[in-house]
Design a protein around this motif. Structure first.
Motif, PDB file in Angstrom:
ATOM      1  N   GLN A   1       0.833  -0.480 -10.123  1.00  0.00           N
ATOM      2  CA  GLN A   1      -0.243  -1.405  -9.775  1.00  0.00           C
ATOM      3  C   GLN A   1       0.238  -2.318  -8.663  1.00  0.00           C
ATOM      4  OE1 GLN A   1      -0.626  -3.145 -13.769  1.00  0.00           O
ATOM      5  NE2 GLN A   1      -2.776  -2.551 -13.761  1.00  0.00           N
TER       6      GLN A   1
ATOM      7  N   LEU B   1      -9.693  -0.088  -6.559  1.00  0.00           N
ATOM      8  CA  LEU B   1      -9.577  -1.543  -6.402  1.00  0.00           C
ATOM      9  C   LEU B   1     -10.406  -2.264  -7.450  1.00  0.00           C
ATOM     10  CD1 LEU B   1      -9.944  -1.769  -2.515  1.00  0.00           C
ATOM     11  CD2 LEU B   1      -7.827  -1.632  -3.856  1.00  0.00           C
TER      12      LEU B   1
ATOM     13  N   LEU C   1      -6.954   4.570  -3.229  1.00  0.00           N
ATOM     14  CA  LEU C   1      -6.703   3.425  -4.098  1.00  0.00           C
ATOM     15  C   LEU C   1      -7.964   3.030  -4.841  1.00  0.00           C
ATOM     16  CD1 LEU C   1      -4.541   1.120  -1.774  1.00  0.00           C
ATOM     17  CD2 LEU C   1      -3.747   2.759  -3.502  1.00  0.00           C
TER      18      LEU C   1
ATOM     19  N   ALA D   1      -4.892  -3.122  -7.394  1.00  0.00           N
ATOM     20  CA  ALA D   1      -5.034  -1.745  -6.934  1.00  0.00           C
ATOM     21  C   ALA D   1      -4.121  -0.811  -7.706  1.00  0.00           C
ATOM     22  CB  ALA D   1      -4.720  -1.652  -5.438  1.00  0.00           C
TER      23      ALA D   1
ATOM     24  N   ARG E   1       0.831  -1.209   0.000  1.00  0.00           N
ATOM     25  CA  ARG E   1       0.000   0.000   0.000  1.00  0.00           C
ATOM     26  C   ARG E   1       0.864   1.256   0.000  1.00  0.00           C
ATOM     27  NH1 ARG E   1      -4.735  -0.651   4.387  1.00  0.00           N
ATOM     28  NH2 ARG E   1      -5.266   1.384   3.511  1.00  0.00           N
TER      29      ARG E   1
END
Length: 328
Positions: free
Chosen positions: A155, A173, A171, A287, A145
């Motif tokens: 990504q 998703l 983010l 993500a 993250r």
């Protein structure tokens, strides 16, 4: 160049760089390249004094039958031609990136994804887009993250369970697939004859658990407590191959997400849980940062990952090496 404002300087340099001067009887005549200059040449011819004011020195010499550049004007025109060449080259580069002929894609992943669906995706992507260089960075969930937020990767493959849903407005998703928790037992276990098992019936079993506060250790403890018992731990493993080996040796049984077992040992079996048993399923997600639009390579990889993910949704748990890469 003294007193030249950025916008005007850029415009006039391009104009000078696009003009051609040809010899006619010893006198240079200015001939505009109409295809590239258009109305900008007319503007320059109407007020060449403005450009000279900005430059702070004469750039053209006015002759009875035309004009010719002064040494500073010739130098400026050469710079303009160089800038025009670079702009054309830059446009060609942009076109090649759009066409997926070159570029770099930085992708983040976690170990079980890297050992299962990612190799298939990389193989398919490279067949179609051989000019794209791919860099893969591995990490735990928090690190992945962070890399997405900082732009270190464009990504990232992430995961979550029901109790730790990713809720991050920074983010975007994409849900790729659900990864169910399965039971790992020895190949000769009496449990293998059951079409499905109930976790509450396994209270007297010894368990192989993942060490170092691994997320799957949390899954085991949460699931067993919800089923009404505390698991008895026989061994703490540091990877899934080690856990499978201990299960095969009869030391205990284990829980694992199915993606972690795509290269299954022949001496263990994977069993599904009954639908009414609290066996968690984790989501596998793709993500990217919402602040940065996806590049063409990232869009192409997303399409490949969505396709490859379908291979891992089949209910057949008995296939070994589900994630094996086939070339050709």
């Amino acid at each position: 160049m003294r007193g030249v404002h950025g916008e005007h300087a850029h415009r006039h340099v391009v104009v000078l760089g696009g003009d051609r001067f040809t010899e006619r009887g010893g006198v240079r005549h200015r001939r505009a390249d109409q295809a590239h200059l258009g109305h900008r040449v007319t503007r320059f011819l109407a007020r060449p004094d403005l450009l000279e004011q900005e430059a702070g020195q004469p750039l053209i010499e006015r002759l009875p039958r035309g004009i010719r550049p002064t040494p500073p004007g010739a130098a400026l025109a050469e710079r303009g031609r160089a800038i025009r060449r670079e702009l054309r080259a830059a446009q060609a580069d942009l076109d090649s990136f759009t066409a997926l002929d070159q570029g770099t894609l930085r992708l983040g992943s976690f170990p079980t994804a890297s050992a299962s669906l990612l190799p298939l995706a990389l193989t398919r992507f490279r067949r179609r887009h051989a000019g794209i260089r791919i860099e893969v960075r591995a990490g735990v969930l928090a690190k992945l993250r962070e890399m997405l937020h900082t732009g270190e990767v464009e990504q990232g493959l992430l995961w979550d369970y029901e109790w730790n849903r990713l809720d991050d407005p920074a983010l975007a998703l994409t849900h790729l697939l659900d990864d169910p928790t399965v039971l790992v037992v020895p190949a000769d276990s009496p449990l293998r004859t059951h079409p499905s098992v109930r976790l509450g019936d396994l209270a007297d079993q010894e368990w192989i658990i993942r060490a170092d506060n691994h997320p799957v250790a949390d899954v085991l403890r949460r699931s067993c407590r919800q089923a009404g018992f505390e698991p008895r731990i026989a061994y703490s493993s540091h990877d899934y191959q080690e856990a499978q080996a201990m299960v095969a040796a009869g030391l205990g049984i284990a829980l694992a997400p199915r993606l972690a077992l795509t290269s299954r040992r022949s001496d263990v079996r994977l069993l599904p849980f009954a639908s009414d048993v609290p066996a968690p399923t984790r989501r596998i997600l793709l993500a990217r940062a919402t602040a940065r639009p996806a590049t063409p390579p990232a869009q192409a990889m997303a399409r490949v990952l969505r396709t490859v993910a379908q291979r891992f949704t089949a209910p057949d748990l008995h296939r070994a090496q589900l994630g094996a890469v086939r070339r050709g």
